[in-house]
Write a protein that holds these residues in place. Structure first.
Motif: not given
Length: 377
Positions: A356-361
Motif C-alpha cells: 500500500a502506498w500513501a500518496i503524498r506528492h
C-alpha cells in the motif's frame, strides 16, 4: 533508535485476529516540535489511556473487559519502565492479552494520537510510515575518502569506507609540474574507481535498488564516469555537503533528493494506474471497486491519498469489506459498519500479499474519492 517499518511485520499484524479477547492498537505522537520532553510524552500517554479505559465496552464479556483493563495497565507499566524514546517520533503498540500477543514499534515519523479496540489491529496509520526510501545507500565521495551509508528508520548507518591518501605538493620532488599533475589525477581516478567498485558490491550484497551521491560538483561527473551502467541507472540524485559532515548533516542534505525521488516514484505508479484504468484493465477506482478487489485478493498496490478515509462495512466472520450494508456474499453473515474503511482496504491488501502506498506528492486520486489500486488480474 526508531524501528524500520517494513511490509513483513505489517503483514504479520494484518494476519492476526483475536479469538478470545480484544485486539488493542494504540498510536502516540512523539514529534519533538509538539512533544519536546519526557513529561509531555507521559501526559499524552496518560490522556490516551484514560480515554481508552472510559470507552463503553458493553458488547464484551466480563472476562474480555477484565483482560482489556489488564492490557491498558500493561501498556502504562511498559511506557513508564521500559520505553526508550531515543530518536523515535512516534509509537505504536499492539496488544491482545487473552490471545497472548504483544508488539511495539518505535516509529521514525510522527503519527496522530489514536487508539482502537476490535478483533483486528488498526494498521492504516502505519502505511505512511513505511519508508520507501529505507535501504537507500548514500555514497559520500571525495578525492581521498569514500564513505557509504545506508538509510534505516530515519538514520544513516555507515556500511563501508575507502581511504586513499594522495601526495601533497611537498612530495613533488624532481617531477615536472605537468607530469606530477597527471600522476595525481591518475591516483584520484583509481581511488574513485575503487569507491565505485565498493559501492557496486554493497548494492548487490544488500539488494539495494537505488543510491544518492554526495560530493562536490566537480567530483560528481568524475565519479559518475567510474560507475557501472547498472549503478548509474540506480543513481536517483546528487547533493553537496559541507566537508566532514556527520550522518545527521548528511541526512539533511539528501532528504530533498529522496523526497523528489519519492515524488517521481509516485508519478510513475499513478501513470501506470491511469493507463490501466483507462483501458478498464488491471486497475480499481473509488471505494466500491477497491474494497471489492482487496477482499478478492487482487490488489497488487493499494493507492490512497494520505489522510483519506471512508465509512464501510465488514463481515465479522471472514473480514470481507464493502461500501454498502447487507449480508456477506460469501457466507451470508450480516455486515457490520465501521468508520475506518481505509483500514479494511489495508488489511485485505496486506493479508493477500499486496503493498500500500500513501500518496503524498500527487493529486491524481482526488476524482476517484482518494483511493484506487493496481491489480494482479
Amino acid at each position: 533508535m526508531a524501528d524500520s517499518v517494513t511490509w513483513s511485520p505489517l503483514r504479520e499484524l494484518a494476519s492476526f485476529r483475536a479469538e478470545k479477547g480484544c485486539a488493542t492498537s494504540l498510536y502516540l505522537n512523539l514529534d519533538p516540535s509538539e512533544v519536546p520532553t519526557a513529561g509531555d510524552a507521559q501526559t499524552r500517554m496518560n490522556s490516551l489511556l484514560s480515554k481508552a479505559e472510559k470507552t463503553d465496552r458493553k458488547d464484551l464479556t466480563h472476562e474480555q473487559r477484565g483482560a482489556l483493563k489488564a492490557d491498558f495497565a500493561r501498556i502504562a507499566r511498559w511506557f513508564d519502565d521500559e520505553f526508550d524514546r531515543d530518536g523515535a517520533q512516534g509509537l505504536a503498540l499492539f496488544v491482545a492479552g487473552l490471545d497472548n500477543f504483544w508488539s511495539t514499534m518505535r516509529l521514525p515519523e510522527p503519527v496522530p494520537d489514536r487508539f482502537k479496540v476490535g478483533r483486528d489491529f488498526f494498521l492504516a496509520p502505519l502505511v505512511p510510515v513505511v519508508a520507501r526510501a529505507d535501504g537507500t545507500i548514500v555514497a559520500v565521495v571525495g578525492r581521498e575518502q569514500g564513505h557509504l551509508y545506508r538509510l534505516q528508520a530515519g538514520r544513516l548507518e555507515e556500511i563501508g569506507d575507502r581511504f586513499d591518501e594522495q601526495p601533497g605538493r611537498h612530495d613533488q620532488g624532481g617531477w615536472s609540474q605537468a607530469r606530477y599533475q597527471r600522476h595525481i589525477e591518475k591516483l584520484v581516478q583509481e581511488h574513485l574507481k575503487g569507491v565505485a567498485q565498493v559501492l557496486d558490491r554493497s548494492r548487490r550484497r544488500l539488494q539495494v535498488p537505488k543510491f544518492v551521491l554526495v560530493c562536490s560538483e566537480e567530483m560528481r561527473s568524475e565519479f559518475t564516469e567510474e560507475l557501472s551502467s547498472e549503478a548509474r541507472d540506480a543513481l536517483v540524485g546528487w547533493a553537496p555537503a559541507e566537508a566532514h559532515s556527520g550522518p545527521a548533516q548528511l541526512l539533511d542534505a539528501v532528504t530533498p533528493v529522496l523526497e523528489r525521488a519519492e515524488a517521481r516514484d509516485e508519478a510513475e505508479v499513478l501513470a501506470r494506474w491511469r493507463e490501466e484504468a483507462g483501458r478498464s484493465s488491471r486497475a480499481a477506482s473509488g471505494w466500491e471497486q477497491t474494497l471489492e478487489a482487496a477482499s478478492d485478493g487482487r490488489v497488487e498496490i493499494l493507492l490512497f491519498q494520505d489522510g483519506v478515509d471512508h465509512a464501510a462495512f465488514r463481515c465479522p466472520a471472514c473480514g470481507r469489506a464493502a461500501t454498502s450494508a447487507g449480508s456477506c456474499p460469501l457466507d451470508g453473515t450480516q455486515l457490520e459498519e465501521t468508520d475506518a474503511g481505509l483500514d479494511l482496504a489495508v488489511h485485505q491488501t496486506l493479508a493477500h500479499g499486496g503493498a500500500a502506498w500513501a500518496i503524498r506528492h500527487q493529486n491524481d486520486l482526488a476524482p476517484v474519492e482518494g483511493i484506487g489500486a493496481l491489480l494482479r488480474y
